[in-house]
Design a protein around this motif. Sequence first.
Motif: not given
Length: 314
Positions: A241-265
């Motif tokens: 879970r620690d890996v998913l919450a750090s590296d995984g989430i970061t990598a997944a957010l980078q795949e989104l456009d700025p608007r989608a990323r902000r909405i998810v955040e």
Amino acid sequence: MTVHIGAPQTALAVTSPWANSSIILPPLGNLDAYISAVNRLPMLSLAEEQEYARKLKNNNDLEAAGKLVLSHLRLVVSVSRKYLGYGLPHGDLIQEGNIGLMKAVKRFDPDQGVRLVSYALHWIKAEIHEYILKNWRMVKVATTKAQRKLFFNLRSMKQGFKDGADAATHRNTLTEGQIDVMARELNVKREEVIEMEQRMSGGDVLLDPSPSDDGEDAFGPIAYLSDATHEPTALLESRQRDVLASDGITAALQELDPRARRIVEERWLKVNDDGSGGMTLHDLAAEYGVSAERIRQIEAAAMKKMKKVLATYA
């Protein structure tokens, strides 16, 4: 090569292709004899476990697999005892746990850096959980997913109060103080705890893990059957879970456009100092000048894309 690990209730044997034919355990119909025999089986050292696991992995050595299975049958007996409170035969629970142990041995990788006992716990419990869900029935005291979650948490916490000396506890009811503790620990309202306690006190009800009438996903006690806080598997899961919450989430957010990323955040990742979350659908809709439904669609598409990225970390 067979090992007879016994069948519940009857004297029939379940056969594994992984064990030395010279070892035949008593059937589970004779539970005391079976447990006694299992406890006499030799345990493996780390070196022996690694040796047999590599033989199985590299050469499909079924004799080695049999040694791994036999040396961990006592683990199944120990784990199965935690689930006796659900009114199912101990022999049945052991039988299902043995199936999980065999699955664990088949998938065990000695190069992962963990002992087989830690890895096998997950598979043993998973098989027992599935068996309980298929066979355990209580009255339907909870009609929604949230209520069922509260039901099983509440049931577990009530067990912790049973050893207390409070007279109300012995009447199988809760004191005001206990209600406050449960509401705080489960993060629900006092009224919800009281209502669920009243339902539970009304007697047994049928709890069917099939989907409810309102279309919600099936929900059963699988996640609440036992406390995994101090189990070795909990540490491994926490690490993942620690890996998913750090590296995984970061990598997944980078795949989104700025608007989608902000909405998810804003919707899922932001936590204010007062404990509240970020912006609502309507707040975001007003900011971007679109409907709340459009924000929800963007959020759903973004989450779907993130799940694909996170799958690579699982």
